[in-house]
Scaffold this active site. Structure first.
Site, PDB file in Angstrom:
ATOM      1  N   GLU A  82       3.610  -7.860   7.199  1.00 17.32           N
ATOM      2  CA  GLU A  82       2.406  -8.569   6.779  1.00 17.32           C
ATOM      3  C   GLU A  82       2.682  -9.695   5.781  1.00 17.32           C
ATOM      4  OE1 GLU A  82      -0.938  -6.059   5.982  1.00 17.32           O
ATOM      5  OE2 GLU A  82      -0.776  -5.144   7.961  1.00 17.32           O
TER       6      GLU A  82
ATOM      7  N   GLU B 195       0.723  -1.547  14.141  1.00 16.15           N
ATOM      8  CA  GLU B 195      -0.090  -0.665  13.289  1.00 16.15           C
ATOM      9  C   GLU B 195      -1.511  -0.635  13.808  1.00 16.15           C
ATOM     10  OE1 GLU B 195      -0.106  -1.410   9.043  1.00 16.15           O
ATOM     11  OE2 GLU B 195       2.071  -1.610   8.975  1.00 16.15           O
TER      12      GLU B 195
ATOM     13  N   ASP C  10       0.816  -1.216   0.000  1.00 25.44           N
ATOM     14  CA  ASP C  10       0.000   0.000   0.000  1.00 25.44           C
ATOM     15  C   ASP C  10       0.855   1.275   0.000  1.00 25.44           C
ATOM     16  OD1 ASP C  10      -2.398   1.486   0.313  1.00 25.44           O
ATOM     17  OD2 ASP C  10      -2.099   1.562   2.480  1.00 25.44           O
TER      18      ASP C  10
ATOM     19  N   TYR D  60      -6.611  -3.154  12.231  1.00 18.22           N
ATOM     20  CA  TYR D  60      -7.378  -1.920  12.014  1.00 18.22           C
ATOM     21  C   TYR D  60      -8.810  -2.073  12.497  1.00 18.22           C
ATOM     22  CZ  TYR D  60      -3.325  -0.164   9.679  1.00 18.22           C
ATOM     23  OH  TYR D  60      -2.047   0.283   9.436  1.00 18.22           O
TER      24      TYR D  60
END
Ligand code: GCB
Length: 697
Positions: A496, A585, A246, A549
């Site tokens: 990740e 994160e 990303d 998230y």
């Protein structure tokens, strides 16, 4: 060094499929029955053979073998001294983009043998900078090779009894370099330095030309991985680059280019480790030097190292001369250890280590100086300690990213970023998702900012032997580059990775063991995003980091589904592996200036609320003893590939892309300083709380 003809353009999957089409169209074209039968038998055998080979190739890919990777040599950061000169080649270079459909044309037509402008019209291109956002046309989305060149003068004085090196801070992704038409070096993997000796290629007292070809194509065996596909467009067919990570795949000569001189026999490498006594008052600096040059073969007998250590005021605090050895130890009392920002009133204390290479007759051959911080690191099942004191990380995941220059080194931006890090009270960041500039690593040393140093492996999948080799090589190059930085406190071996998939266990076992074999003084982590129930990598790590998230990608908008989820997941990771845990994160995209109450996704209020709900979880987790850090995603807004989920890029920054605070920055600042005061007895800055009324303080 390798030949320029080794360059192979990426083979899209479609061309493999076309082999089968060829065979079957051959069968269709046979007229007689017998002919058709014979051709069918031939075609089937061919088909089985190709398929068999393909299956074999795939099966072999499942068996990962621990092969050696090339070892980096030299690459000390270019520094001037009484025996060395450094010249920068930064500036405006000439630039040409290759035809996307013909990426190797410049190599075949030998563009490097003359000025680029004689082969193609050139445009000006700044170095260092990503090339993508400089022009107003579609260069931004170019896939494949581009070319740079420039002229430079080498003084006559450089021809005398010394060696000249050409060094790149980084070129993304693959670089091929020629000087005066002669190949000099090839390097793969962005964000890492490379160099080559050019002593015998340069024209002294005359003009020289440097030519660089840079290829930004990412495939399944590059680090990071990507895919190239050929697709139809309005003009026929075109090539597109896709990737799952990303951030925008910025490319070009991203960091400075230097020429530097060394004596004929010179200090090629210096490796430093430090130790402190239990009360941190006595320190030891262990150094180990490698020498390159004609006298180096007899180094053990004829060369000596004189090592001097100076404090910040320039006073010599320790010295030693090795007796025909290239390593040694400096001992000092009353040491000022290297402490992280806000963990001590004098953070980031650095000594200067001066290494002098002496010939047997005491003649001074070479001098190299570097900054050294004395600190110890240790870790166990629940803690991470620096100088014997437990650390609680409060920081960010970041990107090297800014308007116009992309990932190009920019000193103004770097200094601004460090000012903001200190303003907000952070004590750490992760170099998500690749190695950051050497200049920023030096700055982190100086300012006491702890670094979780990440290699460029992001969203790692489709594990193969070739990928493993490059992944290990990226770590080898990273560790070689950054091993002497006191700010580097942990290695992150991936972001990740798809660690639920087949082969992840053995792949990450090999990667982690390899990393440990290179450096035992720092723990290893990886930022994991797969559910803990599926992860196969955690048992190979020392510290578990997880990205999640809540209220954004899961349970979007549900602020009431954050705190307990974070507590539950962190606890589960700890239970599973019995290791310290970091939330590496968390965050929410936020459009600066969008205000909505009650909080609504993308608004500034929402980002603040998401943070506050996490803070609540972190405070409960801290009490458990094994939760050791919180990292917001992200420090600043950054550019990504185009997608309908990204408005001009990823907006999870606490700061805008132009480095101004969003509302949540003020909230985070209060938390980070509150943690600093609570855990490390730091002072509050005077402007932390705005005056409201006499009754409230
Ligand atoms: C992640 C990735 C990071 C992304 C972030 C996001 O988990 O590690 O690279 O930018 O999520 O905002 O989606």
């Amino acid at each position: 060094m390798s030949s320029s003809t080794e360059y192979l353009p990426v083979t899209p999957l479609s061309s493999r499929l076309s082999i089968y089409n060829c065979v079957f169209s051959f069968v269709r074209r046979c007229n007689s029955l017998i002919g058709r039968i014979i051709c069918s038998i031939f075609a089937l055998s061919f088909f089985s053979l190709v398929t068999g080979l393909y299956v074999l190739h795939f099966s072999l890919a499942l068996i990962l073998v621990n092969k050696e990777v090339p070892q980096t040599r030299g690459m000390l950061y270019p520094r001037e001294s009484e025996t060395r000169e450094v010249r920068s080649l930064d500036g405006i270079w000439n630039f040409v983009r290759s035809d996307q459909a013909n990426p190797t044309q410049g190599v075949r037509d030998e563009w490097y043998t003359k000025d680029l402008s004689q082969s193609r019209p050139t445009i000006p291109m700044p170095v260092p900078a990503s090339y993508n956002d400089i022009t107003t046309d579609n260069l931004r989305d170019h896939v494949g090779t581009v070319w740079y060149d420039r002229k430079f003068f080498v003084p006559r004085s450089w021809s005398k009894n010394q060696r000249i090196w050409l060094r790149f801070g980084s070129v993304h992704y693959e670089a091929f370099v020629w000087i005066n038409g002669q190949k000099v070096v090839k390097h793969e993997i962005g964000h890492l330095p490379f160099e080559a000796e050019v002593t015998d290629i340069l024209n002294y007292g005359a003009e020289n030309r440097i030519t660089v070809m840079c290829d930004n194509a990412l495939i399944q065996t590059t680090v990071p991985q990507g895919k190239i596909t050929e697709v139809p467009n309005d003009n026929g067919m075109t090539i597109i680059q896709s990737y799952t990570f990303d951030f925008f795949n910025y490319a070009g000569i991203h960091r400075s280019v230097h020429l530097y001189t060394t004596p004929r026999t010179f200090i090629e490498e210096v490796e430093v480790t430090t130790a402190l006594s239990e009360n941190n008052s006595v320190g030891e600096v262990f150094y180990s030097v490698s020498v390159n040059g004609s006298a180096a073969n007899e180094a053990i007998n004829v060369l000596n190292i004189q090592a001097n250590l100076y404090d910040k005021e320039g006073a010599k605090v320790a010295n030693t001369t090795s007796d025909g050895k290239l390593d040694g130890c400096l001992k000092l009392t009353g040491v000022k250890p290297w402490w992280p920002y806000l963990m001590h009133p004098e953070p980031g204390y650095l000594y200067e280590l001066e290494i002098k290479l002496l010939a047997a007759n005491e003649e001074l051959l070479d001098v190299y100086r570097l900054k050294v911080g004395l600190r110890t690191l240790s870790w166990n099942k629940s803690q991470f300690l620096i100088n014997g004191k437990p650390v609680y990380f409060r920081g960010f995941g970041r990107h090297e990213d800014s308007d116009i220059r992309g990932k190009g080194l920019d000193n103004a931006l770097m200094v601004r970023d460090f000012n903001l890090l200190k303003w907000i009270g952070a004590n750490a960041y992760r170099t998500s998702h690749y190695p950051y500039s050497e200049e920023s690593m030096q700055f982190a040393d100086q300012h006491g900012i702890m670094i979780i140093d990440e290699c460029p492996s992001v969203d790692t999948e489709n594990y193969s032997q070739e990928l493993l080799g490059k992944h290990k090589s990226s770590l080898e190059q990273l560790i070689h580059r950054d091993r002497n930085h006191p700010s580097v406190v942990m290695w992150s071996i991936a972001n990740e990775p798809r660690t639920a998939s087949m082969n992840a266990d053995s792949y990450f076992e090999l990667v982690a063991n390899f990393t440990r074999s290179l450096d035992k003084t720092r723990p290893i982590t990886a930022a994991i995003a797969v559910p803990y129930t599926q992860d196969k990598s955690g048992r190979h790590l020392d510290i578990i980091s997880f990205n999640r998230y809540n209220a954004w990608y899961s349970n979007t908008g549900r602020l009431d589904m954050v705190t307990q989820n974070v507590i539950d997941e962190a606890t589960a990771w700890n239970k599973q592996y019995n290791k310290p845990v970091i939330m590496s994160e968390y965050g929410a995209d936020t459009l600066e200036g969008l205000h909505m109450t009650p909080a609504y996704v993308w608004s500034e209020e929402f980002q603040e609320e998401v943070f506050a709900r996490h803070f609540k979880a972190f405070d409960q987790l801290r009490k458990k003893g094994w939760f050791i850090g919180e990292f917001v995603w992200n420090f600043a807004d950054f550019k990504t590939a185009q997608s309908y989920t990204r408005v001009g890029g990823n907006k999870k920054g606490v700061f805008t892309r132009s480095r101004q605070p969003k509302a949540a920055a003020h909230l985070l600042r209060k938390r980070y300083f509150a943690l600093g005061r609570d855990l490390d007895q730091c002072q509050f800055p005077e402007d932390l709380f705005t005056y409201i009324a006499d009754l409230i303080s």
